[in-house]
Design an enzyme around this catalytic site. Sequence first.
Site, PDB file in Angstrom:
ATOM      1  N   TYR A 165      16.881  27.438   4.149  1.00 37.97           N
ATOM      2  CA  TYR A 165      15.320  27.569   5.030  1.00 37.97           C
ATOM      3  C   TYR A 165      15.606  27.616   6.301  1.00 37.97           C
ATOM      4  O   TYR A 165      16.875  26.842   6.366  1.00 37.97           O
ATOM      5  CB  TYR A 165      14.789  26.194   4.272  1.00 37.97           C
ATOM      6  CG  TYR A 165      13.657  25.886   4.851  1.00 37.97           C
ATOM      7  CD1 TYR A 165      12.296  26.901   4.872  1.00 37.97           C
ATOM      8  CD2 TYR A 165      13.145  24.795   6.018  1.00 37.97           C
ATOM      9  CE1 TYR A 165      11.372  26.775   5.616  1.00 37.97           C
ATOM     10  CE2 TYR A 165      11.920  24.605   6.037  1.00 37.97           C
ATOM     11  CZ  TYR A 165      10.904  25.473   5.998  1.00 37.97           C
ATOM     12  OH  TYR A 165       9.403  25.757   6.700  1.00 37.97           O
ATOM     13  N   ARG A 191     -13.930  -0.913  -5.965  1.00 41.20           N
ATOM     14  CA  ARG A 191     -12.724  -2.062  -5.844  1.00 41.20           C
ATOM     15  C   ARG A 191     -11.254  -1.584  -5.907  1.00 41.20           C
ATOM     16  O   ARG A 191     -11.009  -2.189  -5.924  1.00 41.20           O
ATOM     17  CB  ARG A 191     -13.333  -3.108  -6.975  1.00 41.20           C
ATOM     18  CG  ARG A 191     -13.673  -4.184  -7.274  1.00 41.20           C
ATOM     19  CD  ARG A 191     -14.412  -5.018  -8.122  1.00 41.20           C
ATOM     20  NE  ARG A 191     -13.740  -5.050  -8.693  1.00 41.20           N
ATOM     21  CZ  ARG A 191     -13.535  -5.989 -10.034  1.00 41.20           C
ATOM     22  NH1 ARG A 191     -15.148  -5.059 -11.377  1.00 41.20           N
ATOM     23  NH2 ARG A 191     -12.447  -6.459 -10.828  1.00 41.20           N
TER      24      ARG A 191
END
Length: 449
Positions: free
Chosen positions: A372, A17
Amino acid sequence: MPLPCLAVVLAAGEGTRMRSALPKVMHAVGGRAMLDHVAAAATAAGADELAVVVGAGAERVRAHLAKALPEASVHVQAERLGTAHAVLAARPALEAARGDVIVLYGDTPLVRPETIGRVRERLAGGADVVVLGFEAADPTGYGRLVTEGERLARIVEEKDADAATKAIRLSNSGIMAFRAGLLPGLLEAIGNSNAKGEYYLTDAVEIASARGLTAVVVTGPEAEFMGVNDRAQLAAVEAVFQARMRAAAMAGGATLSAPETVFFSHDTVLGRDVTVEPNVVFAPGVSVADGATIRAFSHLEGANVGAGAIVGPYARLRPGAEIGAEAHIGNFVEIKAADVGDGAKINHLSYVGDASVGPKTNVGAGTITCNYDGYFKHKTTIGAGVFIGSHTTLVAPVSVGDGGYTAAGSVITEDVPGDAMAFGRARQVVVDGRGKATRERLERKKRGE
Ligand code: UD1
Ligand code: MG
């Protein structure tokens, strides 16, 4: 010398469920898997051994257990034939157990250690079987506890109950405990001739009574035994958990001006005289030291905030943010894997990642650490008492020494020594009259001349 105790956690629920790719017991409450809540409660109540029963193919649960609870033994219930059958799957652990055995459900994460502790006390006081029960507002669906005087005579499942038994509100939470050595013998006697054709653990009570053993009930508050079968119940359990965390934060000396809008994780730590404004989210791994203020609409995760610091409004602290005492992190500032020194200020519209910022340094509005390059992360090191001008772009790896300055709008690609000032921008040129000339040229063009 505390008595040894084995906790058996049933986690073989199908959870269909939930409509989820994730096994039910892995769904999080307060940022932590339900299974881990149950295991932690059992451990806090003194269980020194843990056995988890998982369903067939529950690879994700196994992988999670190997990391999160490596000390637990894992047992597979290949077919779902009932709660007694599930416990029996942990037979090697039951037979090796040196002390009491307590059975808990992995999808019932709100049970408190104190409540489990009261169950253990009754065993220590001489009971053979202890069932944790509660007065259900609506007992439909629960096993009913049939008592005779002080004793628990039997548990009758809803489907097997007659009208009189259904009228009983005293219900089985599912948590049951057994005196050392009793469980294997009781489990062997349990059959499956009932409405569901399942092996019911609850039948152990009647069998124990028939053998002259003593079964008793310990009661607790219904809210601790809320189970999760679907997402709505998960949300209901989360709400109870959050209410507890808010109450604990305030009891511990924090001010929450709108507690119902603040969301905690299971491990959030707030010091005394911390103020949390409305709409703040604490994801896992956050501690906030005494006297700090977390202003409205901030999101914190994996971060430590020092004493007297001010974070937000609208700040985001990501994992590895270490904010020093009395530091200020302002609006629309994101900090990741960075130490920010005592008394430093990063007040407006900045990204500081993979960096260290020294004490008393001021980082101007719009500063970005370019950490980065698409492949690797690089570090930015900013010393103490530095002044980073507004809109500085720091292209890592790069450093600015103590007392250094960067001019506003600079792109810093080379290290700046201490006490130096770096200008990383084109020099301004002013051409007299050029504005007027441009305007006139464009107006002529628009007229089609
Ligand atoms: C069970 C109790 C009932 C109690 C109720 C509380 C029994 C027979 N009944 O009923 O008295 O009031 O819980 O919520 O114990 N499980 C397995 N393997 C199985 C069957 C169940 O691991 O073969 C696990 C389930 O994942 C769940 C727990 O055991 O975590 C209870 O099973 P469930 O089927 O929900 O039992 P209930 O009918 O709710
Ligand atoms: Mg159930």
